[in-house]
Design a protein around this motif. Structure first.
Motif, PDB file in Angstrom:
ATOM      1  N   HIS A   1       0.817  -1.209   0.000  1.00 21.79           N
ATOM      2  CA  HIS A   1       0.000   0.000   0.000  1.00 21.79           C
ATOM      3  C   HIS A   1       0.858   1.271   0.000  1.00 21.79           C
ATOM      4  O   HIS A   1       2.045   1.238   0.328  1.00 21.79           O
ATOM      5  CB  HIS A   1      -0.859   0.033   1.271  1.00 21.79           C
TER       6      HIS A   1
ATOM      7  N   PRO B   1      -1.702  -3.466  -6.805  1.00 23.57           N
ATOM      8  CA  PRO B   1      -2.774  -2.517  -6.505  1.00 23.57           C
ATOM      9  C   PRO B   1      -2.778  -1.355  -7.503  1.00 23.57           C
ATOM     10  O   PRO B   1      -1.739  -0.958  -8.017  1.00 23.57           O
ATOM     11  CB  PRO B   1      -2.430  -2.032  -5.092  1.00 23.57           C
ATOM     12  N   THR B   2      -3.977  -0.828  -7.753  1.00 24.85           N
ATOM     13  CA  THR B   2      -4.112   0.210  -8.785  1.00 24.85           C
ATOM     14  C   THR B   2      -4.717   1.504  -8.235  1.00 24.85           C
ATOM     15  O   THR B   2      -5.079   2.388  -8.999  1.00 24.85           O
ATOM     16  CB  THR B   2      -5.011  -0.294  -9.938  1.00 24.85           C
ATOM     17  N   ASP B   3      -4.840   1.616  -6.890  1.00 27.45           N
ATOM     18  CA  ASP B   3      -5.451   2.811  -6.321  1.00 27.45           C
ATOM     19  C   ASP B   3      -4.593   4.046  -6.594  1.00 27.45           C
ATOM     20  O   ASP B   3      -3.400   3.948  -6.864  1.00 27.45           O
ATOM     21  CB  ASP B   3      -5.651   2.639  -4.808  1.00 27.45           C
ATOM     22  N   THR B   4      -5.212   5.213  -6.506  1.00 23.71           N
ATOM     23  CA  THR B   4      -4.500   6.475  -6.711  1.00 23.71           C
ATOM     24  C   THR B   4      -4.487   7.243  -5.390  1.00 23.71           C
ATOM     25  O   THR B   4      -5.280   6.933  -4.484  1.00 23.71           O
ATOM     26  CB  THR B   4      -5.199   7.332  -7.787  1.00 23.71           C
TER      27      THR B   4
ATOM     28  N   ASP C   1      -7.698   8.282  -3.751  1.00 19.37           N
ATOM     29  CA  ASP C   1      -8.568   7.264  -3.160  1.00 19.37           C
ATOM     30  C   ASP C   1      -8.432   7.208  -1.639  1.00 19.37           C
ATOM     31  O   ASP C   1      -9.205   6.522  -0.972  1.00 19.37           O
ATOM     32  CB  ASP C   1      -8.236   5.873  -3.731  1.00 19.37           C
ATOM     33  N   TRP C   2      -7.414   7.884  -1.101  1.00 14.11           N
ATOM     34  CA  TRP C   2      -7.140   7.807   0.339  1.00 14.11           C
ATOM     35  C   TRP C   2      -7.562   9.099   1.029  1.00 14.11           C
ATOM     36  O   TRP C   2      -7.561  10.172   0.422  1.00 14.11           O
ATOM     37  CB  TRP C   2      -5.642   7.559   0.565  1.00 14.11           C
TER      38      TRP C   2
END
Ligand SMILES: [Fe+2]
Length: 447
Positions: A46, A92-95, A98-99
């Motif tokens: 992460h 993982p592909t989150d940007t 997204d957090w």
């Protein structure tokens, strides 16, 4: 009745250790400018912001039920509950967007910490009927989980470029030469793996006690150094499929792994390779320190062993070389039963980087094997699996059991970033074979 059962365990040493562990991880986050917190230094893990929330989310999710507390932010408790360990190459592909914002995460962290502290030091803890809170197990889990993350954070930060973290002094070249490799014969005998259930804390995978007979073998006196590993690299070890398992060769080719993760080629300012190998220390590059243990994945360690006509030790062989003795007895540590101190090895956050494999003669085992605890976890060829009598923690059933899949291997020993409490004999670490980022080295055996 309940008060007398709870109070001696919770006060004061465990709460004090919890404070120390928090200071350890807080100090690591202090190395990060705010602009770095949404970086992802390792593609399989992460973004760093996750870890700011995770440590408190874990503690809250673990301790709140035992303390009779309600969650104040179930969404963030869930978001920060679990890390990731993809084994199939699905990254993982989150940007970053997204957090949640850093302000929101810090407020969450403060809120969880304050509510737990109030409950742990007050009547809620004293009146809890939870036996695992009463006997200290839950606090041990919270403390050691956090200290393990101190190590995880260190190798995540290690993988940030130096302009993305605050410097703590420059890396210094180490010109010591690699000691001449030699092997020691370990006669046949018993390895007393695991531990019996009793008073002391251990993770679920440490239980139960398990005796394994180990035939005679010989083992490298030191972990394989960068200097020794360089011979494998220069012999074309990364270009010859015959040294690699088919699965590892496929991984190596696909991921374009051509050298240890911690090595780099010296470049000119225009980007041309000059030739010499350099080492990516925590706070900058230095000429390749030949006497330090090489840090590599299980796949790379196994390929080297194949090239050398040897193999990685089993968990039982490593254990016997470390804790056994010619008289047949076992000690708590390689050097005897004295608690670990800085003369025994490079551990407990004393140094940011490794040191020479022969720098701690006081840490030698009864068989004369050196550098066993600290300076780098050591790969074994034993897949991570339960000992007979294993029982998962009811409050954390997946801690070990989720990884009994034949795709993770046991490591023993410890690294510069391993807290001394996890140098205990039964402690086991594990990683998947293609994970190159951890402070993990190896030594070879012949049977
Ligand atoms: Fe975690």
């Amino acid at each position: 009745m309940v008060t007398s059962r709870v109070a001696p365990r919770l006060h004061p040493s465990l709460l004090r250790r919890m404070e120390e562990a928090r200071a350890r991880t807080d100090n690591l986050f202090e190395l990060l400018p705010l602009s770095t917190l949404y970086d992802r230094p390792i593609p399989e893990r992460h973004r760093l912001i996750f870890y700011v929330g995770h440590l408190e989310a874990f503690d809250g999710n673990l301790l709140r039920p035992a303390l009779g507390l309600e969650s104040r932010d179930a969404a963030l408790d869930a978001l920060f509950a679990f890390g990731i360990d993809p084994v199939g190459g699905d990254l993982p592909t989150d940007t970053p967007t997204d957090w949640p914002s850093i302000e929101k995460v810090k407020k969450y962290k403060r809120g969880v910490r304050d509510s737990l502290d109030e409950a742990l030091s007050g009547t809620r803890a004293l009146h809890s009927s939870n036996s695992e809170l009463a006997d200290g197990t839950l606090l041990h889990v919270a403390i050691e989980h956090r200290l393990m993350h101190a190590e995880t954070l260190a190798y995540l930060l290690h993988n940030l470029s130096t302009d993305r973290k605050w410097h703590q002094g420059s890396a210094k070249p180490d010109w010591r030469s690699s000691p001449s490799p030699r092997q020691l014969t370990i006669p046949a005998g018993m390895a007393a793996l695991g531990r019996a259930r009793g008073d002391a804390f251990g993770w679920d995978n440490e239980f139960e006690a398990y005796i394994e007979e180990v035939p005679t073998f010989s083992i490298d006196a030191f972990p394989v150094t960068n200097g020794e590993y360089l011979k494998f690299v220069e012999a074309g070890g990364y270009e010859e499929s015959r040294y690699w398992s088919p699965e590892s060769w496929k991984w190596k080719s696909g991921a374009k792994v051509e050298q240890p993760q911690f090595w780099a080629r010296r470049m000119t300012s225009s980007g041309d390779i000059v030739g010499e190998w350099e080492y990516r220390a925590m706070f900058g590059r230095i000429p390749l320190p030949l006497s330090w243990p090489v840090y590599v994945s299980h796949a790379e360690a196994s390929a080297y062993a194949c090239w050398a006509g040897k193999q990685l030790p089993t968990e039982a062989e490593w254990h016997r070389a470390a804790y056994g003795s010619p008289s047949g007895t076992e000690s708590n540590y390689p050097w005897g039963d004295a608690p670990p101190n800085r003369t025994h090895g490079n551990f407990h956050f004393e140094m940011w980087d490794a040191t020479a494999v022969d720098a701690h003669p006081a840490g030698a085992s009864a068989f004369g094997v050196l550098d066993l605890l600290g300076n780098g976890w050591e790969w074994t060829r034993t897949p991570f699996a339960p000992f007979p009598g294993f029982r998962a923690f009811s409050f954390y059933p997946g801690y070990s059991a989720n990884f009994f899949d034949g795709k993770h291997f046991v490591l023993k020993g410890g690294s510069p970033q391993t807290d001394a409490c996890m140098l205990r004999r039964p402690f086991r670490n594990w990683f998947q074979p293609h994970y190159t980022y951890v402070y993990a080295t190896f030594r070879c055996v012949e049977e």
